[in-house]
Motif scaffolding. Structure first.
Motif, PDB file in Angstrom:
ATOM      1  N   ILE A   1       2.895  -1.276  -8.920  1.00  0.00           N
ATOM      2  CA  ILE A   1       1.194  -0.921  -8.757  1.00  0.00           C
ATOM      3  C   ILE A   1       0.882  -2.210  -7.644  1.00  0.00           C
ATOM      4  O   ILE A   1      -0.119  -2.771  -7.429  1.00  0.00           O
ATOM      5  N   SER A   2       0.692  -0.753  -6.391  1.00  0.00           N
ATOM      6  CA  SER A   2      -0.153  -1.540  -5.207  1.00  0.00           C
ATOM      7  C   SER A   2      -1.562  -0.978  -5.695  1.00  0.00           C
ATOM      8  O   SER A   2      -1.648   0.293  -5.649  1.00  0.00           O
ATOM      9  N   PHE A   3      -2.611  -1.803  -4.465  1.00  0.00           N
ATOM     10  CA  PHE A   3      -3.870  -1.152  -4.044  1.00  0.00           C
ATOM     11  C   PHE A   3      -4.022  -1.560  -3.343  1.00  0.00           C
ATOM     12  O   PHE A   3      -4.102  -2.023  -2.602  1.00  0.00           O
ATOM     13  N   ALA A   4      -4.540  -0.216  -2.651  1.00  0.00           N
ATOM     14  CA  ALA A   4      -4.330   0.152  -1.388  1.00  0.00           C
ATOM     15  C   ALA A   4      -6.430   0.305  -1.129  1.00  0.00           C
ATOM     16  O   ALA A   4      -6.686  -0.118  -1.836  1.00  0.00           O
ATOM     17  N   SER A   5      -6.964   0.925  -0.297  1.00  0.00           N
ATOM     18  CA  SER A   5      -8.219   1.460  -0.902  1.00  0.00           C
ATOM     19  C   SER A   5      -8.474   2.411  -0.264  1.00  0.00           C
ATOM     20  O   SER A   5      -7.306   3.344   0.907  1.00  0.00           O
ATOM     21  N   MET A   6      -9.464   3.733  -0.161  1.00  0.00           N
ATOM     22  CA  MET A   6     -10.051   4.802   0.763  1.00  0.00           C
ATOM     23  C   MET A   6     -10.224   4.074   1.978  1.00  0.00           C
ATOM     24  O   MET A   6      -9.653   4.455   2.928  1.00  0.00           O
ATOM     25  N   ALA A   7     -10.349   3.183   2.221  1.00  0.00           N
ATOM     26  CA  ALA A   7     -10.729   1.780   3.629  1.00  0.00           C
ATOM     27  C   ALA A   7      -9.093   2.247   4.597  1.00  0.00           C
ATOM     28  O   ALA A   7      -9.698   2.044   5.845  1.00  0.00           O
ATOM     29  N   GLY A   8      -8.274   2.049   3.722  1.00  0.00           N
ATOM     30  CA  GLY A   8      -7.021   2.125   4.659  1.00  0.00           C
ATOM     31  C   GLY A   8      -6.557   3.363   5.235  1.00  0.00           C
ATOM     32  O   GLY A   8      -5.683   3.896   5.627  1.00  0.00           O
ATOM     33  N   LEU A   9      -7.164   4.440   4.278  1.00  0.00           N
ATOM     34  CA  LEU A   9      -7.022   6.123   4.527  1.00  0.00           C
ATOM     35  C   LEU A   9      -8.290   6.169   5.699  1.00  0.00           C
ATOM     36  O   LEU A   9      -8.324   7.441   6.627  1.00  0.00           O
ATOM     37  N   LEU A  10      -9.458   6.171   5.159  1.00  0.00           N
ATOM     38  CA  LEU A  10     -10.026   6.834   5.329  1.00  0.00           C
ATOM     39  C   LEU A  10     -11.113   6.117   6.443  1.00  0.00           C
ATOM     40  O   LEU A  10     -12.100   5.044   6.064  1.00  0.00           O
ATOM     41  N   PRO A  11     -11.394   5.700   7.822  1.00  0.00           N
ATOM     42  CA  PRO A  11     -11.543   4.586   8.027  1.00  0.00           C
ATOM     43  C   PRO A  11     -13.098   4.962   8.617  1.00  0.00           C
ATOM     44  O   PRO A  11     -14.123   5.517   8.862  1.00  0.00           O
ATOM     45  N   THR A  12     -13.430   3.801   8.615  1.00  0.00           N
ATOM     46  CA  THR A  12     -15.123   3.580   9.279  1.00  0.00           C
ATOM     47  C   THR A  12     -15.561   2.140  10.208  1.00  0.00           C
ATOM     48  O   THR A  12     -14.171   1.673  10.302  1.00  0.00           O
ATOM     49  N   MET A  13     -16.127   1.823  10.860  1.00  0.00           N
ATOM     50  CA  MET A  13     -16.533   0.733  11.300  1.00  0.00           C
ATOM     51  C   MET A  13     -16.351  -0.320  11.072  1.00  0.00           C
ATOM     52  O   MET A  13     -17.510  -0.260   9.894  1.00  0.00           O
ATOM     53  N   LEU A  14     -16.319  -1.605  11.277  1.00  0.00           N
ATOM     54  CA  LEU A  14     -16.995  -2.612  10.723  1.00  0.00           C
ATOM     55  C   LEU A  14     -16.191  -3.018   9.617  1.00  0.00           C
ATOM     56  O   LEU A  14     -16.026  -4.385   9.023  1.00  0.00           O
ATOM     57  N   THR A  15     -14.938  -2.271   9.095  1.00  0.00           N
ATOM     58  CA  THR A  15     -14.497  -2.215   8.414  1.00  0.00           C
ATOM     59  C   THR A  15     -12.882  -2.614   9.037  1.00  0.00           C
ATOM     60  O   THR A  15     -11.495  -2.748   8.148  1.00  0.00           O
ATOM     61  N   GLY A  16     -12.402  -2.909  10.214  1.00  0.00           N
ATOM     62  CA  GLY A  16     -11.362  -2.917  10.753  1.00  0.00           C
ATOM     63  C   GLY A  16      -9.851  -3.648  10.909  1.00  0.00           C
ATOM     64  O   GLY A  16      -8.771  -3.415  10.462  1.00  0.00           O
ATOM     65  N   GLY A  17     -10.378  -4.978  10.294  1.00  0.00           N
ATOM     66  CA  GLY A  17      -9.444  -6.075   9.845  1.00  0.00           C
ATOM     67  C   GLY A  17      -9.099  -5.634   8.666  1.00  0.00           C
ATOM     68  O   GLY A  17      -7.609  -5.750   8.471  1.00  0.00           O
ATOM     69  N   TYR A  18     -10.305  -5.268   7.371  1.00  0.00           N
ATOM     70  CA  TYR A  18      -9.540  -5.593   6.145  1.00  0.00           C
ATOM     71  C   TYR A  18      -8.809  -3.751   6.541  1.00  0.00           C
ATOM     72  O   TYR A  18      -8.258  -3.441   5.702  1.00  0.00           O
ATOM     73  N   SER A  19      -9.408  -3.056   6.730  1.00  0.00           N
ATOM     74  CA  SER A  19      -8.827  -1.008   6.670  1.00  0.00           C
ATOM     75  C   SER A  19      -7.352  -1.322   6.934  1.00  0.00           C
ATOM     76  O   SER A  19      -6.134  -0.803   6.917  1.00  0.00           O
ATOM     77  N   ALA A  20      -7.481  -2.223   8.299  1.00  0.00           N
ATOM     78  CA  ALA A  20      -5.633  -2.346   8.688  1.00  0.00           C
ATOM     79  C   ALA A  20      -4.720  -3.137   7.798  1.00  0.00           C
ATOM     80  O   ALA A  20      -3.774  -2.465   7.766  1.00  0.00           O
ATOM     81  N   THR A  21      -4.992  -4.350   6.981  1.00  0.00           N
ATOM     82  CA  THR A  21      -4.059  -4.725   6.166  1.00  0.00           C
ATOM     83  C   THR A  21      -4.251  -3.364   4.414  1.00  0.00           C
ATOM     84  O   THR A  21      -3.044  -3.676   4.516  1.00  0.00           O
ATOM     85  N   LYS A  22      -4.915  -2.612   4.475  1.00  0.00           N
ATOM     86  CA  LYS A  22      -5.122  -1.765   2.986  1.00  0.00           C
ATOM     87  C   LYS A  22      -3.988  -0.415   4.248  1.00  0.00           C
ATOM     88  O   LYS A  22      -3.288   0.367   3.268  1.00  0.00           O
ATOM     89  N   ALA A  23      -4.459  -0.013   5.056  1.00  0.00           N
ATOM     90  CA  ALA A  23      -3.093   1.046   5.890  1.00  0.00           C
ATOM     91  C   ALA A  23      -2.036   0.196   5.854  1.00  0.00           C
ATOM     92  O   ALA A  23      -1.056   0.768   5.200  1.00  0.00           O
ATOM     93  N   ALA A  24      -1.929  -0.868   5.573  1.00  0.00           N
ATOM     94  CA  ALA A  24      -0.474  -1.274   5.642  1.00  0.00           C
ATOM     95  C   ALA A  24       0.580  -1.437   4.233  1.00  0.00           C
ATOM     96  O   ALA A  24       1.124  -0.689   4.214  1.00  0.00           O
ATOM     97  N   VAL A  25      -0.549  -1.530   3.571  1.00  0.00           N
ATOM     98  CA  VAL A  25      -0.127  -2.011   2.172  1.00  0.00           C
ATOM     99  C   VAL A  25       0.500  -0.373   1.434  1.00  0.00           C
ATOM    100  O   VAL A  25       1.467   0.242   0.809  1.00  0.00           O
ATOM    101  N   ALA A  26      -0.415   1.024   2.298  1.00  0.00           N
ATOM    102  CA  ALA A  26      -0.570   2.120   2.122  1.00  0.00           C
ATOM    103  C   ALA A  26       0.690   2.687   2.318  1.00  0.00           C
ATOM    104  O   ALA A  26       1.681   2.787   2.275  1.00  0.00           O
ATOM    105  N   MET A  27       1.716   2.313   3.613  1.00  0.00           N
ATOM    106  CA  MET A  27       2.643   2.977   4.285  1.00  0.00           C
ATOM    107  C   MET A  27       3.427   2.097   3.617  1.00  0.00           C
ATOM    108  O   MET A  27       4.882   2.639   3.374  1.00  0.00           O
ATOM    109  N   PHE A  28       3.468   0.519   3.315  1.00  0.00           N
ATOM    110  CA  PHE A  28       5.056  -0.424   3.107  1.00  0.00           C
ATOM    111  C   PHE A  28       5.332   0.309   1.321  1.00  0.00           C
ATOM    112  O   PHE A  28       6.226   0.605   0.908  1.00  0.00           O
ATOM    113  N   THR A  29       3.513   0.164   0.384  1.00  0.00           N
ATOM    114  CA  THR A  29       3.912   0.930  -0.776  1.00  0.00           C
ATOM    115  C   THR A  29       4.977   2.460  -0.898  1.00  0.00           C
ATOM    116  O   THR A  29       5.851   2.921  -1.784  1.00  0.00           O
TER     117      THR A  29
END
Length: 256
Positions: A133-161
Motif C-alpha cells: 500500500i502506497s500513500f500518494a495524494s490527490m495533490a500528486g494528481l490534481l495540481p494547485t499552487m503553493l504545493t509544487g515541491g510536495y505535489s511533485a513527490t506524490k506524483a512520483a509516488v503514484a507513477m512509481f507505484t
C-alpha cells in the motif's frame, strides 16, 4: 477486515495515518511493526498495545531500512502487509521555497518508498502473497499552487507505484495506491505553518479512518487506485478530462 495476514509494517507510524492504522491492526490481533524517526511518537503509538513493536528508522537511509526490515522479519515473521505512510508536507511557492526543503521532501516521500519497496516487496513476491500500500495524494494528481515541491513527490509516488504494480501484476501480491484529499491528520500542520493554499479549504476535510476503510474495501474489490471519497473521484476525472477548468478555478480561488 479484508486483511487476513499476521504481520504488518508501517512507515511513519509515529503519528497520523500510520498511528491509526497501527492501533487498528493491533486491536485486531495483528503483529505490527512501525518505523519512524521520532522515538517519542513511536512510543506513544505503541502505548497500551502489546502487538505494536517499534523501530527508530530513517527511511532515507537505505542500509538502515534493510537492516530494520530484517529485524522485523526475524522477530515477527514475514511481512504480510506494508503501509508506506512516511511523509512531510511543507508548502511554498517554488521560487520562494528553500531548495533543501524540497529535496528533503523528495528524499522522505519518494526515496523512502524506493528503499522500503526493495526491502519488503521481494519477499512478498517470492511467497506469492501480500498487500503493498502506497500513500500518494490527490495533490500528486490534481495540481494547485503553493504545493509544487510536495505535489511533485506524490506524483512520483503514484507513477512509481503504478509501474511497480504492472511489473508484478501476476505475482499474487495485492497493490493499492491511495490518493486521499485533504485529511485530518497532523501532517496538515506542516502546510498551514508554511503556505496554505485556499484551494485546500474548498472540499470536505476527510476523516483518516475513512481512508483506511477505503483501502480495505478497495483491496477486496481488486482496485489499484483508491479514491476514498466522492470529491477525490470527481477530482481524478476532472484532471483527466478538463484540466483547463481546474486551473481556471485554482487561479480564481488563489487570487493570482
Amino acid at each position: 477486515m479484508a486483511f487476513e495476514g499476521k504481520t504488518v509494517l508501517i512507515t511513519g507510524g509515529g503519528s497520523g495515518m500510520g498511528r491509526l492504522a497501527a492501533r487498528n491492526l493491533a486491536a485486531a490481533g495483528k503483529d505490527v511493526a512501525i518505523f519512524d524517526v521520532n522515538p517519542e511518537g513511536l512510543a506513544e503509538t505503541a502505548t497500551g498495545h502489546t502487538g505494536i513493536h517499534h523501530w527508530v528508522v530513517d527511511i532515507t537511509d537505505e542500509n538502515a531500512v534493510h537492516q530494520a526490515v530484517k529485524e522485523v522479519e526475524e522477530k515477527l515473521g514475514p511481512i504480510d502487509r506494508l503501509y508506506n505512510c512516511a511523509a512531510i508536507m511543507p508548502f511554498g511557492k517554488i521560487l520562494e521555497h528553500d531548495a533543501g526543503v524540497m529535496k528533503k521532501m523528495m528524499e522522505i516521500n519518494y526515496n523512502g518508498l524506493i528503499h522500503i519497496t526493495q526491502a519488503v516487496l521481494p519477499g512478498m513476491v517470492a511467497r506469492g502473497k501480500g498487500d503493498f500500500i502506497s500513500f500518494a495524494s490527490m495533490a500528486g494528481l490534481l495540481p494547485t499552487m503553493l504545493t509544487g515541491g510536495y505535489s511533485a513527490t506524490k506524483a512520483a509516488v503514484a507513477m512509481f507505484t503504478e509501474i511497480l504494480y504492472h511489473e508484478n501484476i501476476n505475482s499474487g501480491v495485492r497493490f493499492a495506491c491511495v490518493c486521499p484529499p485533504t485529511t485530518n491528520t497532523p501532517l496538515l500542520n506542516q502546510g498551514k505553518e508554511t503556505a496554505w493554499p485556499k484551494m485546500l479549504d474548498q472540499g470536505t476535510l476527510l476523516d483518516p479512518q475513512d481512508v483506511l476503510d477505503a483501502i480495505d474495501k478497495g483491496l477486496e474489490k481488486g482496485k489499484f487506485w483508491i479514491f476514498p471519497n466522492r470529491d477525490s473521484r470527481i477530482g481524478y476525472l476532472m484532471r483527466r478530462f478538463a484540466p483547463g477548468l481546474i486551473w481556471k478555478q485554482v487561479h480564481q480561488v488563489e487570487g493570482f
